[in-house]
Design a protein around this motif. Structure first.
Motif, PDB file in Angstrom:
ATOM      1  N   TRP A  32      34.617  40.249  46.744  1.00 28.36           N
ATOM      2  CA  TRP A  32      33.578  39.491  46.059  1.00 28.36           C
ATOM      3  C   TRP A  32      33.297  40.003  44.656  1.00 28.36           C
ATOM      4  CZ3 TRP A  32      32.561  35.069  48.250  1.00 28.36           C
ATOM      5  CH2 TRP A  32      32.669  34.934  49.631  1.00 28.36           C
ATOM      6  N   SER A  33      33.745  41.192  44.365  1.00 24.03           N
ATOM      7  CA  SER A  33      33.438  41.800  43.073  1.00 24.03           C
ATOM      8  C   SER A  33      34.037  40.984  41.927  1.00 24.03           C
ATOM      9  CB  SER A  33      33.984  43.228  43.021  1.00 24.03           C
ATOM     10  OG  SER A  33      33.944  43.718  41.706  1.00 24.03           O
ATOM     11  N   ARG A  39      34.721  42.005  39.084  1.00 25.11           N
ATOM     12  CA  ARG A  39      35.742  42.834  38.431  1.00 25.11           C
ATOM     13  C   ARG A  39      37.088  42.708  39.143  1.00 25.11           C
ATOM     14  NH1 ARG A  39      34.426  48.952  36.829  1.00 25.11           N
ATOM     15  NH2 ARG A  39      33.162  47.745  35.343  1.00 25.11           N
TER      16      ARG A  39
END
Length: 438
Positions: A267-268, A270
């Protein structure tokens, strides 16, 4: 100047420029501009931008970044480790089953990612330490992963096949299907050699993996099956007439990203940005090479080099199989020094009229060419997969990795011979699914 002599000069200049360390795309542009300027005049240089961007004006090219995103999304998760673990659990009772499961994991992961280095890295990080721990020789542990990683450019969906299809204007759908049976054949040859070498070593029982219950075998499947379902779904949509290769690639990329987010909790922002950034870099590199190769092909054609080489070879009174052996030798040598995409884009436009004049099928030839490129991936001095494995296991010498991969090179040579004897291995499935080629 005679076109054949000029062609020799172009070849020498290209080799010299590429060995200087310059990027492949920039090198092709430098050579093309130099010879156009000298032999065609400065006015012809104005056509280079038009040729470059015209080569990129192809809807099929959209499938390249999409398939790369698919591979990057899969490679950024634990899918490789889960796939390896799943096969290990299911093949545990086979003598030498650990190396067989590694090869199977390489085949499946390469089909999902389409990338040879990514396959080596993902499966090798788990497989090599485990095989060494269980007593497999370093050469077998490293060589099998290096060879298994090469399957990424043959088993569909393959970016290499897309590039060949664009360079030669052949059906990408047929090319994908043509790689299926030879891909399975190579996997079978790799596994047979692994089983034989394990049996010959006399350590078949020692080299068995651990015991797993049926519950342990089944509980790992939900983490792997969704990705495999996407690959099957992409191929079904393509050959079921539901969507074009570019459209199915886009849907597959989106689904791979969603599954990576849902199953592996990616989910990040980045992490997602990393996938998209790396995919963009690789896509731009490939598209840059495609555009530059288009300019290079234009230069060869405008100076009548391509036509003269094709006519010269056509006038040679040699058996067509001797001609094919010479072409294979040429591809093998160039594959030692250049990446597959560069070799295909540089050589395919020149070789296509030659092989068609000799009566060879261009779809069949794509498979033969790709297997030659696979050999180059595990052969020095470039041998990208060898260096990837060496990076994973730096205490294994490069010479040991190379020696371990040599039996698999022999398997690839056997596969090429079988394809020459039985062309139907590559052509049967495309003709069955899509009808006889026009």
């Amino acid at each position: 100047m005679d076109p054949l002599t000029l062609g020799s000069l172009v070849a020498l200049a290209t080799i010299g420029v590429l060995f200087s360390g310059i990027s492949v795309a920039a090198g092709l542009l430098v050579v093309s501009a130099g010879f156009i300027l000298i032999f065609d005049g400065a006015s012809s240089l104005s056509l280079m931008p038009e040729v470059f961007f015209g080569k990129l004006d192809n809807f099929a090219l959209l499938s390249i970044p999409m398939f790369i995103i698919m591979g990057a999304a899969i490679s950024s998760t634990r899918a490789g480790a889960d796939l390896y673990e799943a096969l290990e659990r299911w093949l545990t009772r086979i003598p030498g089953g650990l190396v067989v499961s590694n090869l199977g994991a390489c085949a499946l992961f390469s089909a999902m990612s389409g990338s040879s280095p990514a396959t080596c890295a993902a499966i090798g990080k788990m497989g090599i330490p485990e095989m060494r721990k269980r007593g497999y020789p370093d050469a077998v542990a490293a060589g099998s992963i290096a060879a298994g990683g090469t399957l990424g450019i043959l088993i569909p969906p393959s970016v290499t096949m897309i590039v060949y299809g664009i360079a030669t204007e052949t059906s990408i759908g047929r090319l994908f299907l043509a790689g299926v049976v030879p891909g399975i054949l190579l996997v079978a040859l790799f596994m047979l050699w692994s089983l034989y070498s394990t049996w010959k070593s006399g350590n078949a029982q020692v080299l068995q993996a651990g015991n797993y219950s049926w519950r342990e075998r089944i509980e790992i499947l939900p983490r792997v099956l969704p990705f495999l379902a996407i690959i099957v779904g992409v191929l079904y949509a393509m050959y079921g007439g539901i969507a074009t290769p570019s459209e199915t690639a886009a849907v597959g990329a989106l689904l791979c990203l969603l599954i990576a987010m849902v199953i592996y909790s990616m989910w990040s922002p980045r992490a997602i940005w990393t996938v998209l950034r790396d995919s963009t870099k690789e896509s731009v590199m490939i598209l840059f090479i495609i555009g530059a190769a288009g300019v290079f092909s234009y230069m060869l054609s405008s100076l009548f080099i391509t036509q003269s080489i094709a006519a010269w070879i056509g006038d040679l009174e040699v058996n067509r199989w001797v001609l094919m052996a010479m072409i294979n030798l040429f591809l093998l040598v160039t594959g030692f020094f250049l990446p597959p995409v560069a070799v295909i884009l540089m050589a395919a436009p020149i070789l296509l009229p030659i092989i068609t004049t000799a009566g060879f099928d261009p779809i069949w030839f794509a498979v033969v060419l790709t297997i030659n490129m696979e050999i180059g991936l595990i052969s020095p001095p470039v041998g990208l997969n060898l260096y990837v494995i060496n990076g994973i296991a730096p205490d294994i010498k490069l010479k040991t990795i190379l020696m371990g991969s040599l039996p698999y090179v022999a398997c690839m040579v056997v596969a090429i011979v079988l394809l020459c004897l039985f062309p139907g291995l590559a052509l049967w499935l495309p003709d069955l699914v899509m009808g006889d080629a026009p």
